[in-house]
Design a protein around this motif. Structure first.
Motif, PDB file in Angstrom:
ATOM      1  N   SER A  55       0.845  -1.175   0.000  1.00 27.18           N
ATOM      2  CA  SER A  55       0.000   0.000   0.000  1.00 27.18           C
ATOM      3  C   SER A  55       0.890   1.238   0.000  1.00 27.18           C
ATOM      4  O   SER A  55       1.948   1.207   0.604  1.00 27.18           O
ATOM      5  N   PRO A  56       0.495   2.285  -0.728  1.00 27.70           N
ATOM      6  CA  PRO A  56      -0.782   2.490  -1.415  1.00 27.70           C
ATOM      7  C   PRO A  56      -0.916   1.601  -2.652  1.00 27.70           C
ATOM      8  O   PRO A  56       0.036   0.974  -3.087  1.00 27.70           O
ATOM      9  N   ASP A  57      -2.125   1.594  -3.226  1.00 26.95           N
ATOM     10  CA  ASP A  57      -2.412   0.741  -4.381  1.00 26.95           C
ATOM     11  C   ASP A  57      -1.605   1.121  -5.620  1.00 26.95           C
ATOM     12  O   ASP A  57      -1.188   0.264  -6.371  1.00 26.95           O
ATOM     13  N   HIS A  58      -1.415   2.395  -5.881  1.00 25.16           N
ATOM     14  CA  HIS A  58      -0.700   2.846  -7.085  1.00 25.16           C
ATOM     15  C   HIS A  58       0.411   3.825  -6.703  1.00 25.16           C
ATOM     16  O   HIS A  58       0.309   5.024  -6.999  1.00 25.16           O
ATOM     17  N   ASN A  62      10.009   6.466  -5.748  1.00 21.84           N
ATOM     18  CA  ASN A  62      10.546   7.155  -4.567  1.00 21.84           C
ATOM     19  C   ASN A  62       9.502   7.505  -3.522  1.00 21.84           C
ATOM     20  O   ASN A  62       9.762   8.290  -2.616  1.00 21.84           O
ATOM     21  N   GLN A  63       8.315   6.920  -3.626  1.00 22.24           N
ATOM     22  CA  GLN A  63       7.269   7.096  -2.624  1.00 22.24           C
ATOM     23  C   GLN A  63       7.342   5.905  -1.665  1.00 22.24           C
ATOM     24  O   GLN A  63       7.501   4.765  -2.109  1.00 22.24           O
ATOM     25  N   PRO A  64       7.220   6.114  -0.341  1.00 19.37           N
ATOM     26  CA  PRO A  64       7.250   4.989   0.587  1.00 19.37           C
ATOM     27  C   PRO A  64       6.096   4.021   0.315  1.00 19.37           C
ATOM     28  O   PRO A  64       4.950   4.437   0.151  1.00 19.37           O
ATOM     29  N   VAL A  65       6.444   2.737   0.247  1.00 20.18           N
ATOM     30  CA  VAL A  65       5.453   1.688   0.026  1.00 20.18           C
ATOM     31  C   VAL A  65       5.524   0.733   1.210  1.00 20.18           C
ATOM     32  O   VAL A  65       6.599   0.275   1.584  1.00 20.18           O
ATOM     33  N   GLU A  66       4.372   0.466   1.808  1.00 22.37           N
ATOM     34  CA  GLU A  66       4.304  -0.479   2.914  1.00 22.37           C
ATOM     35  C   GLU A  66       4.108  -1.891   2.360  1.00 22.37           C
ATOM     36  O   GLU A  66       3.200  -2.136   1.588  1.00 22.37           O
ATOM     37  N   LEU A  67       4.998  -2.802   2.750  1.00 22.40           N
ATOM     38  CA  LEU A  67       4.887  -4.214   2.418  1.00 22.40           C
ATOM     39  C   LEU A  67       4.366  -4.905   3.673  1.00 22.40           C
ATOM     40  O   LEU A  67       4.965  -4.779   4.751  1.00 22.40           O
ATOM     41  N   GLY A 129      10.816 -24.448  13.318  1.00 23.99           N
ATOM     42  CA  GLY A 129      10.607 -25.709  12.616  1.00 23.99           C
ATOM     43  C   GLY A 129      10.094 -25.604  11.198  1.00 23.99           C
ATOM     44  O   GLY A 129       9.791 -26.626  10.587  1.00 23.99           O
ATOM     45  N   ILE A 130       9.950 -24.399  10.645  1.00 19.00           N
ATOM     46  CA  ILE A 130       9.377 -24.294   9.303  1.00 19.00           C
ATOM     47  C   ILE A 130       9.899 -23.048   8.582  1.00 19.00           C
ATOM     48  O   ILE A 130      10.168 -22.026   9.207  1.00 19.00           O
ATOM     49  N   HIS A 131      10.055 -23.180   7.267  1.00 22.25           N
ATOM     50  CA  HIS A 131      10.369 -22.029   6.402  1.00 22.25           C
ATOM     51  C   HIS A 131       9.446 -22.138   5.199  1.00 22.25           C
ATOM     52  O   HIS A 131       9.374 -23.181   4.564  1.00 22.25           O
ATOM     53  N   GLN A 132       8.719 -21.069   4.907  1.00 19.74           N
ATOM     54  CA  GLN A 132       7.789 -21.052   3.788  1.00 19.74           C
ATOM     55  C   GLN A 132       7.929 -19.745   3.037  1.00 19.74           C
ATOM     56  O   GLN A 132       8.323 -18.730   3.619  1.00 19.74           O
ATOM     57  N   MET A 133       7.575 -19.772   1.750  1.00 24.00           N
ATOM     58  CA  MET A 133       7.671 -18.575   0.921  1.00 24.00           C
ATOM     59  C   MET A 133       6.428 -18.462   0.037  1.00 24.00           C
ATOM     60  O   MET A 133       5.837 -19.484  -0.312  1.00 24.00           O
ATOM     61  N   ILE A 134       6.065 -17.228  -0.289  1.00 25.89           N
ATOM     62  CA  ILE A 134       5.041 -16.976  -1.306  1.00 25.89           C
ATOM     63  C   ILE A 134       5.555 -15.874  -2.222  1.00 25.89           C
ATOM     64  O   ILE A 134       6.432 -15.099  -1.852  1.00 25.89           O
ATOM     65  N   ASN A 135       4.987 -15.800  -3.411  1.00 29.95           N
ATOM     66  CA  ASN A 135       5.352 -14.782  -4.398  1.00 29.95           C
ATOM     67  C   ASN A 135       4.320 -13.666  -4.413  1.00 29.95           C
ATOM     68  O   ASN A 135       3.140 -13.897  -4.177  1.00 29.95           O
ATOM     69  N   GLY A 136       4.787 -12.478  -4.738  1.00 30.01           N
ATOM     70  CA  GLY A 136       3.919 -11.332  -4.906  1.00 30.01           C
ATOM     71  C   GLY A 136       4.573 -10.355  -5.862  1.00 30.01           C
ATOM     72  O   GLY A 136       5.632 -10.646  -6.444  1.00 30.01           O
ATOM     73  N   SER A 137       3.976  -9.203  -6.042  1.00 36.27           N
ATOM     74  CA  SER A 137       4.572  -8.177  -6.891  1.00 36.27           C
ATOM     75  C   SER A 137       4.038  -6.815  -6.476  1.00 36.27           C
ATOM     76  O   SER A 137       3.016  -6.693  -5.813  1.00 36.27           O
ATOM     77  N   VAL A 138       4.796  -5.790  -6.890  1.00 34.35           N
ATOM     78  CA  VAL A 138       4.415  -4.397  -6.635  1.00 34.35           C
ATOM     79  C   VAL A 138       4.604  -3.653  -7.951  1.00 34.35           C
ATOM     80  O   VAL A 138       5.654  -3.768  -8.590  1.00 34.35           O
ATOM     81  N   LEU A 139       3.581  -2.900  -8.347  1.00 34.42           N
ATOM     82  CA  LEU A 139       3.657  -2.094  -9.564  1.00 34.42           C
ATOM     83  C   LEU A 139       3.873  -0.651  -9.152  1.00 34.42           C
ATOM     84  O   LEU A 139       3.060  -0.063  -8.437  1.00 34.42           O
ATOM     85  N   ILE A 140       4.980  -0.084  -9.605  1.00 30.66           N
ATOM     86  CA  ILE A 140       5.320   1.306  -9.297  1.00 30.66           C
ATOM     87  C   ILE A 140       5.054   2.158 -10.543  1.00 30.66           C
ATOM     88  O   ILE A 140       5.485   1.800 -11.649  1.00 30.66           O
ATOM     89  N   GLY A 141       4.356   3.261 -10.362  1.00 30.22           N
ATOM     90  CA  GLY A 141       4.032   4.143 -11.483  1.00 30.22           C
ATOM     91  C   GLY A 141       2.892   3.587 -12.317  1.00 30.22           C
ATOM     92  O   GLY A 141       2.130   2.736 -11.871  1.00 30.22           O
ATOM     93  N   GLU A 142       2.779   4.081 -13.524  1.00 33.94           N
ATOM     94  CA  GLU A 142       1.715   3.652 -14.440  1.00 33.94           C
ATOM     95  C   GLU A 142       1.998   2.244 -14.964  1.00 33.94           C
ATOM     96  O   GLU A 142       3.143   1.871 -15.136  1.00 33.94           O
ATOM     97  N   SER A 143       0.944   1.504 -15.237  1.00 35.76           N
ATOM     98  CA  SER A 143       1.132   0.144 -15.755  1.00 35.76           C
ATOM     99  C   SER A 143       1.801   0.201 -17.123  1.00 35.76           C
ATOM    100  O   SER A 143       1.577   1.108 -17.906  1.00 35.76           O
TER     101      SER A 143
END
Length: 144
Positions: A55-58, A62-67, A129-143
């Motif tokens: 967040s934010p969505d778009h 150089n804008q702070p993005v919260e993961l 006792g466990i290590h797990q991972m998931i994938n995601g993505s962040v779009l910065i600027g216009e698509s």
């Protein structure tokens, strides 16, 4: 000499198994009210539920993005995990960002992305006792 060689081989085989086995403090093993600590125990057989959002969505460059990730095991928040975000743009260096635990299994980190474009994210979660991972993505600027 043969006995020493066999002993050394067995020691080398057993050392990683002993070193990697989960341990608990003795006080928690005999706790009369284990339900008060169930959020801090993550058995190796437990599958973690991991979410990821930014967040934010778009955001712009150089804008702070919260993961942000929410980590649960059997619908209970996991309070004792180590969470890191592996972030990179295609063809560029990977960066590891440590998240801090907020409350109720919520882990957060902040990043400023220097360029517009699609960034790949892998959420790394390590709990006892466990290590797990998931994938995601962040779009910065216009698509693009």
């Amino acid at each position: 000499m043969k006995r020493i060689y066999i002993f050394l081989c067995l020691s080398l085989i057993l050392m990683p198994a002993v070193a990697c086995s989960p341990t608990e403090p003795a006080a928690e093993q005999h706790d009369p009210a284990p339900e008060t600590h169930h959020h801090n125990h993550t058995p190796a057989s437990t599958q973690l539920d991991i979410t990821f959002q930014s967040s934010p969505d778009h955001p712009g460059k150089n804008q702070p993005v919260e993961l942000k990730s929410v980590i649960t095991a059997e619908k209970d928040p996991v309070e004792n995990a180590q969470v890191e975000y592996e972030v990179w743009k295609q063809g560029e260096q990977h960066e590891m960002i440590k998240a801090s635990h907020q409350a109720n299994g919520i882990y957060v980190a902040t990043k400023n992305f220097p360029q517009d474009g699609q960034y790949h994210v892998i959420v790394h979660v390590t709990a006892p006792g466990i290590h797990q991972m998931i994938n995601g993505s962040v779009l910065i600027g216009e698509s693009q």
